[in-house]
Design an enzyme around this catalytic site. Structure first.
Site, PDB file in Angstrom:
ATOM      1  CD1 TRP A  26       4.463  33.977 -43.130  1.00  0.00           C
ATOM      2  CD2 TRP A  26       5.712  35.752 -42.618  1.00  0.00           C
ATOM      3  NE1 TRP A  26       3.622  35.049 -43.044  1.00  0.00           N
ATOM      4  CE2 TRP A  26       4.365  36.168 -42.727  1.00  0.00           C
ATOM      5  CE3 TRP A  26       6.681  36.706 -42.292  1.00  0.00           C
ATOM      6  CZ2 TRP A  26       3.963  37.478 -42.551  1.00  0.00           C
ATOM      7  CZ3 TRP A  26       6.280  38.010 -42.104  1.00  0.00           C
ATOM      8  CH2 TRP A  26       4.937  38.391 -42.229  1.00  0.00           C
ATOM      9  CG  ASP A  33      10.733  30.551 -36.825  1.00  0.00           C
ATOM     10  OD1 ASP A  33      10.633  30.552 -35.590  1.00  0.00           O
ATOM     11  OD2 ASP A  33       9.936  31.145 -37.585  1.00  0.00           O
ATOM     12  CE1 TYR A  88       4.534  32.808 -39.476  1.00  0.00           C
ATOM     13  CE2 TYR A  88       6.362  31.273 -39.691  1.00  0.00           C
ATOM     14  CZ  TYR A  88       5.851  32.462 -39.236  1.00  0.00           C
ATOM     15  OH  TYR A  88       6.661  33.323 -38.543  1.00  0.00           O
ATOM     16  CE1 TYR A 123       8.384  39.932 -38.249  1.00  0.00           C
ATOM     17  CE2 TYR A 123       8.886  39.197 -36.021  1.00  0.00           C
ATOM     18  CZ  TYR A 123       8.173  40.007 -36.878  1.00  0.00           C
ATOM     19  OH  TYR A 123       7.242  40.890 -36.377  1.00  0.00           O
ATOM     20  N   GLY A 181       8.419  44.082 -45.770  1.00  0.00           N
ATOM     21  CA  GLY A 181       8.204  45.488 -45.455  1.00  0.00           C
ATOM     22  C   GLY A 181       8.279  46.406 -46.659  1.00  0.00           C
ATOM     23  CB  SER A 182       6.797  49.735 -47.210  1.00  0.00           C
ATOM     24  OG  SER A 182       7.182  50.365 -45.986  1.00  0.00           O
ATOM     25  CG  LEU A 183      11.542  50.794 -44.760  1.00  0.00           C
ATOM     26  CD1 LEU A 183      12.105  50.679 -43.351  1.00  0.00           C
ATOM     27  CD2 LEU A 183      11.930  52.128 -45.371  1.00  0.00           C
TER      28      LEU A 183
END
Length: 285
Positions: A23, A51, A56, A194, A201-203
């Site tokens: 990705w 993958d 994508y 994934y 992510g924001s984390l």
């Protein structure tokens, strides 16, 4: 040459627990050579599951992957995914043929419905079985399915031919542990994850800079990224597919499969990132 020790049974094969995602690849032609080299190095180091998806970079990622596997196709367990609006009896065949063309291969080892749409699951199952019979795919599965979706899938004829469910999962997003992951384990269905290090992510910063995570990584003599990957695949039933275009990071990812986390290690991580105590909406990015 391989750096991995942990494998997961997928489609009857022993697949390395850490594979490769793509990705974000194929978006800039100037990066293509670097991306191809990274994927080839990953395969050489034992991350043989690769993958990609038609979504994508509008197929650009598949083109990059196709170039990467051109002379090593037999070594690669190749996975691609198709849009929900391509899940019909005719559109799925065309989508698959287009992916095969971009990937420059005759078959996919695994073909996944990227997320659930409005086309009946029965129709999608039927066309997946047709593609199998034609030799265009060896196996099929789903992605971003929650527990109720999996239960519905299983109620359909041949729904249990599904080989995996690909979902988001990492130390900071553990919702699937409440019911989806146990359901899949009960049905001997491996889970592919994934963003295993919260790449999108924001984390992410909270994970990478968490004092307890950083300290444990030091004690394990590994990087934080390696620790997060090792945590994801700790059960032996989960395959993680991190993406990297850096040679250094590719080598790090490959070695993460050797890291063993004991009960005390896992308890320490549970204290800062607790497992879910109730049903949570499936996390997606």
């Amino acid at each position: 040459m391989t750096n991995q020790t942990k494998t997961v049974k997928l489609a009857g094969l022993d697949i390395p627990a850490i594979g490769q995602g793509s990705w974000g690849m194929g978006e800039h032609s100037s990066q293509q050579d670097k991306e191809v080299a990274a994927l080839q190095l990953g395969v050489d180091l034992g991350m043989t599951l690769t993958d990609t998806a038609e979504m994508y970079a509008d197929g650009g990622s598949e083109i990059v992957v196709g170039k990467a596997i051109k002379n090593i196709r037999e070594k690669v367990f190749l996975v691609s995914k198709f849009y929900p609006h391509h899940a019909g009896s005719k559109s799925a065949v065309l989508a698959c043929e287009n992916s095969l063309r971009r990937l420059n291969t005759d078959y996919l080892d695994l073909y996944l419905l990227h997320w659930r749409g409005h086309i009946p699951l029965s129709e999608t199952i039927e066309v997946m079985e047709k593609l199998k019979a034609q030799g265009k795919i060896k196996n099929w599965g789903v992605s971003n399915f929650d527990t109720s979706d999996m239960q519905e899938l299983w109620r359909n004829a041949q729904g249990d031919h599904c080989q995996t469910n690909q979902v988001l999962y990492h130390l900071g997003s553990r919702g699937i542990e409440y019911d989806l992951l146990p359901w899949c384990q009960e049905h001997s269905l491996p889970v592919m994850v994934y963003c295993p290090t919260a790449q999108a992510g924001s984390l992410r910063n909270g994970l990478l800079n968490n004092p307890e995570v950083v300290q444990l990584a030091k004690e394990k003599n590994c990087s934080v990224i390696q620790l997060l990957l090792a945590w994801c695949v700790r059960s032996g039933r989960v395959i993680a597919i991190p993406k990297s275009t850096s040679e250094v990071h590719v080598r790090e990812n490959a070695k993460a499969g050797q890291i063993v986390l004991n009960t005390e290690d896992l308890q320490r991580l549970d204290k800062v990132f607790p497992p879910p105590s109730h049903k949570m909406r499936l996390d997606v990015v």
